[in-house]
Design an enzyme around this catalytic site. Structure first.
Site, mmCIF file in Angstrom:
data_model
loop_
_atom_site.group_PDB
_atom_site.id
_atom_site.type_symbol
_atom_site.label_atom_id
_atom_site.label_comp_id
_atom_site.label_asym_id
_atom_site.label_seq_id
_atom_site.Cartn_x
_atom_site.Cartn_y
_atom_site.Cartn_z
ATOM 1 N N LYS A 14 0.832 -1.216 0.000
ATOM 2 C CA LYS A 14 0.000 0.000 0.000
ATOM 3 C C LYS A 14 0.860 1.257 0.000
ATOM 4 C CE LYS A 14 -2.022 -1.111 3.907
ATOM 5 N NZ LYS A 14 -1.333 -2.380 4.178
ATOM 6 N N ARG A 89 -9.854 0.715 8.452
ATOM 7 C CA ARG A 89 -9.428 -0.626 8.826
ATOM 8 C C ARG A 89 -10.471 -1.373 9.623
ATOM 9 N NH1 ARG A 89 -3.685 0.262 8.607
ATOM 10 N NH2 ARG A 89 -2.419 -1.373 9.389
ATOM 11 N N ARG A 128 11.783 -5.359 4.993
ATOM 12 C CA ARG A 128 11.469 -3.947 4.714
ATOM 13 C C ARG A 128 12.433 -2.986 5.417
ATOM 14 N NH1 ARG A 128 5.552 -1.974 5.329
ATOM 15 N NH2 ARG A 128 5.704 -3.276 7.165
ATOM 16 N N ARG A 161 11.149 -1.542 10.934
ATOM 17 C CA ARG A 161 10.047 -1.226 11.836
ATOM 18 C C ARG A 161 9.969 -2.224 12.975
ATOM 19 N NH1 ARG A 161 4.809 0.096 8.214
ATOM 20 N NH2 ARG A 161 3.820 -1.282 9.733
ATOM 21 N N ARG A 172 -0.479 -9.066 13.129
ATOM 22 C CA ARG A 172 -1.060 -8.049 12.239
ATOM 23 C C ARG A 172 -1.885 -8.703 11.140
ATOM 24 N NH1 ARG A 172 4.188 -5.319 10.548
ATOM 25 N NH2 ARG A 172 2.920 -4.208 9.022
HETATM 26 P P1 AP5 Z 1 4.857 -1.588 1.844
HETATM 27 O O1 AP5 Z 1 4.552 -0.764 0.653
HETATM 28 O O2 AP5 Z 1 5.574 -0.951 2.981
HETATM 29 O O3 AP5 Z 1 3.534 -2.338 2.349
HETATM 30 P P2 AP5 Z 1 2.253 -1.796 3.132
HETATM 31 O O4 AP5 Z 1 1.052 -2.419 2.523
HETATM 32 O O5 AP5 Z 1 2.292 -0.307 3.242
HETATM 33 O O6 AP5 Z 1 2.507 -2.499 4.519
HETATM 34 P P3 AP5 Z 1 2.392 -1.951 6.023
HETATM 35 O O7 AP5 Z 1 3.100 -2.954 6.882
HETATM 36 O O8 AP5 Z 1 2.834 -0.520 6.100
HETATM 37 O O9 AP5 Z 1 0.907 -2.058 6.272
HETATM 38 P P4 AP5 Z 1 0.219 -2.062 7.609
HETATM 39 O O10 AP5 Z 1 -1.149 -1.886 7.134
HETATM 40 O O11 AP5 Z 1 0.418 -3.220 8.480
HETATM 41 O O12 AP5 Z 1 0.963 -0.899 8.439
HETATM 42 P P5 AP5 Z 1 0.545 0.580 8.802
HETATM 43 O O13 AP5 Z 1 1.747 1.398 8.828
HETATM 44 O O14 AP5 Z 1 -0.619 0.995 7.988
HETATM 45 O O15 AP5 Z 1 5.699 -2.874 1.330
HETATM 46 C C1 AP5 Z 1 6.203 -3.839 2.231
HETATM 47 C C2 AP5 Z 1 7.600 -4.292 1.784
HETATM 48 O O16 AP5 Z 1 7.475 -5.023 0.557
HETATM 49 C C3 AP5 Z 1 8.590 -3.158 1.482
HETATM 50 O O17 AP5 Z 1 9.881 -3.555 1.861
HETATM 51 C C4 AP5 Z 1 8.516 -2.969 -0.045
HETATM 52 O O18 AP5 Z 1 9.745 -2.510 -0.584
HETATM 53 C C5 AP5 Z 1 8.202 -4.402 -0.497
HETATM 54 N N1 AP5 Z 1 7.335 -4.432 -1.678
HETATM 55 C C6 AP5 Z 1 6.217 -3.666 -1.915
HETATM 56 N N2 AP5 Z 1 5.645 -4.008 -3.076
HETATM 57 C C7 AP5 Z 1 6.393 -5.046 -3.579
HETATM 58 C C8 AP5 Z 1 6.299 -5.853 -4.753
HETATM 59 N N3 AP5 Z 1 5.312 -5.655 -5.654
HETATM 60 N N4 AP5 Z 1 7.232 -6.825 -4.930
HETATM 61 C C9 AP5 Z 1 8.235 -7.017 -4.018
HETATM 62 N N5 AP5 Z 1 8.381 -6.296 -2.899
HETATM 63 C C10 AP5 Z 1 7.470 -5.322 -2.677
HETATM 64 O O19 AP5 Z 1 0.016 0.381 10.291
HETATM 65 C C11 AP5 Z 1 0.898 0.091 11.358
HETATM 66 C C12 AP5 Z 1 0.127 0.042 12.672
HETATM 67 O O20 AP5 Z 1 -0.458 1.327 12.941
HETATM 68 C C13 AP5 Z 1 -1.050 -0.933 12.708
HETATM 69 O O21 AP5 Z 1 -0.646 -2.247 13.030
HETATM 70 C C14 AP5 Z 1 -1.924 -0.293 13.785
HETATM 71 O O22 AP5 Z 1 -1.439 -0.564 15.086
HETATM 72 C C15 AP5 Z 1 -1.754 1.195 13.518
HETATM 73 N N6 AP5 Z 1 -2.751 1.721 12.562
HETATM 74 C C16 AP5 Z 1 -2.499 2.307 11.367
HETATM 75 N N7 AP5 Z 1 -3.645 2.666 10.763
HETATM 76 C C17 AP5 Z 1 -4.655 2.282 11.587
HETATM 77 C C18 AP5 Z 1 -6.062 2.360 11.506
HETATM 78 N N8 AP5 Z 1 -6.692 2.902 10.439
HETATM 79 N N9 AP5 Z 1 -6.788 1.856 12.536
HETATM 80 C C19 AP5 Z 1 -6.187 1.329 13.627
HETATM 81 N N10 AP5 Z 1 -4.854 1.208 13.769
HETATM 82 C C20 AP5 Z 1 -4.083 1.698 12.756
HETATM 83 MG MG MG Z 2 2.554 1.021 4.869
#
Ligand code: AP5
Ligand code: MG
Length: 219
Positions: A14, A89, A128, A161, A172
Site C-alpha cells: 500500500k 481498517r 522492509r 520497523r 497483524r
Molecule cells: P509496503 O509498501 O511498505 O507495504 P504496506 O502495505 O504499506 O505495509 P504496512 O506494513 O505498512 O501495512 P500495515 O497496514 O500493516 O501498516 P501501517 O503502517 O498501515 O511494502 C512492504 C515491503 O514489501 C517493502 O519492503 C517494499 O519494498 C516491499 N514491496 C512492496 N511491493 C512489492 C512488490 N510488488 N514486490 C516485491 N516487494 C514489494 O500500520 C501500522 C500500525 O499502525 C497498525 O498495526 C496499527 O497498530 C496502527 N494503525 C495504522 N492505521 C490504523 C487504523 N486505520 N486503525 C487502527 N490502527 C491503525
Molecule cells: Mg505502509
C-alpha cells in the site's frame, strides 16, 4: 474531490504504491501508519497512546484514529482529494468516512484492493527498510538501496520497523483477516471496489492501479 482508498494486508504494498499514485494523480498520500509513527517519533500524547497497540500488532482504537485522520484531511492540501493508505481498517472507520464524505457534494470514492498471499507478506515485512526522514520504502532483497543503510531519495537513515518482527507480523495478519478484510465486501457491495494482483513486480502493480485510476476518471 477524488478519494482513493488503497486496501490490502500488512506488507501488500500500500505504501509503495500510494507514493507512486500520489505523484501520478497529484494528490497527497495520507497514511495513518505514517501519521502514528510520526507522533511516536515526536513523543506526542497520541504517539504514547498508540505505541503499545502498534508494537503488539493490534489496531489503535477507532476514536484516536478518526480524530487524527479527520484533522489531516481537513488541511488545505487535501481540498482536491487524497490517497488513503491504511485507513479505513474497521467497519466503524469505514462508516465514519462515508458519513463525512456524504457532506462533500462532489466526492468520488474509488477503492483499490492490492491482493497478496499471506506467505509473501512475511517475506516482505521481514526485509522492509524505511527512511527515518522521508518515509521512503525499500526492501533488502526486492528493492535494495544503492548504499547500505542510506535512503536513495534523501540520504536519511534506513531502519526496520519494530512491528516487522515475525511474531508481530503474524498478529497483524490475523487482525487484518478478522477486522479489515470484511471491508472488501463492504465496498464491493457499494460498487466502489477494484482488485489488483499485488504478487507481481511493483511496476506491474502500479501499471494496473494507474489504469484503474484513469479509467474511473474517464481519462
Ligand atoms: P509496503 O509498501 O511498505 O507495504 P504496506 O502495505 O504499506 O505495509 P504496512 O506494513 O505498512 O501495512 P500495515 O497496514 O500493516 O501498516 P501501517 O503502517 O498501515 O511494502 C512492504 C515491503 O514489501 C517493502 O519492503 C517494499 O519494498 C516491499 N514491496 C512492496 N511491493 C512489492 C512488490 N510488488 N514486490 C516485491 N516487494 C514489494 O500500520 C501500522 C500500525 O499502525 C497498525 O498495526 C496499527 O497498530 C496502527 N494503525 C495504522 N492505521 C490504523 C487504523 N486505520 N486503525 C487502527 N490502527 C491503525
Ligand atoms: Mg505502509
Amino acid at each position: 474531490m477524488d478519494v482513493v482508498i488503497l486496501m490490502g494486508a500488512p506488507g501488500a504494498g500500500k505504501g509503495t504504491q500510494a507514493m507512486r499514485l500520489s505523484e501520478f494523480a497529484s494528490l497527497p498520500h495520507v497514511s495513518t501508519g505514517d501519521l502514528f509513527r510520526d507522533n511516536l517519533k515526536r513523543e506526542t500524547k497520541l504517539g504514547t497512546e498508540a505505541k503499545g497497540y502498534m508494537e503488539s500488532g493490534k489496531l489503535v482504537p477507532d476514536a484516536l484514529v478518526l480524530d487524527m485522520l479527520f484533522d489531516r484531511v481537513a488541511k488545505p492540501d487535501c481540498a482536491e482529494g487524497y490517497i488513503l493508505d491504511g485507513f479505513p481498517r474497521t467497519l466503524p472507520q469505514a462508516e465514519a468516512l462515508e458519513k463525512r464524505l456524504a457532506e462533500v457534494p462532489d466526492a468520488s470514492v474509488q477503492v483499490l484492493d492490492i491482493e497478496v498471499a499471506d506467505e509473501v507478506i512475511v517475506e516482505r515485512a521481514s526485509g522492509r527498510l524505511l527512511c527515518r526522514s522521508c518515509d521512503s520504502i525499500k526492501h533488502k532483497t526486492f528493492s535494495p538501496p544503492r548504499a547500505e543503510g542510506v535512503c536513495d531519495a534523501c540520504g536519511g537513515e534506513l531502519y526496520q520497523r519494530e512491528d516487522d518482527r515475525p511474531e508481530v507480523v503474524s498478529e497483524r495478519l490475523a487482525v487484518y483477516h478478522e477486522q479489515t478484510a470484511p471491508l472488501v465486501g463492504y465496498y464491493d457491495e457499494r460498487g466502489l471496489l477494484a482488485r489488483v494482483d499485488g504478487g507481481r513486480s511493483p511496476d506491474d502493480v502500479f501499471a494496473s492501479l494507474r489504469g484503474l485510476y484513469r479509467r474511473r476518471r474517464g481519462a
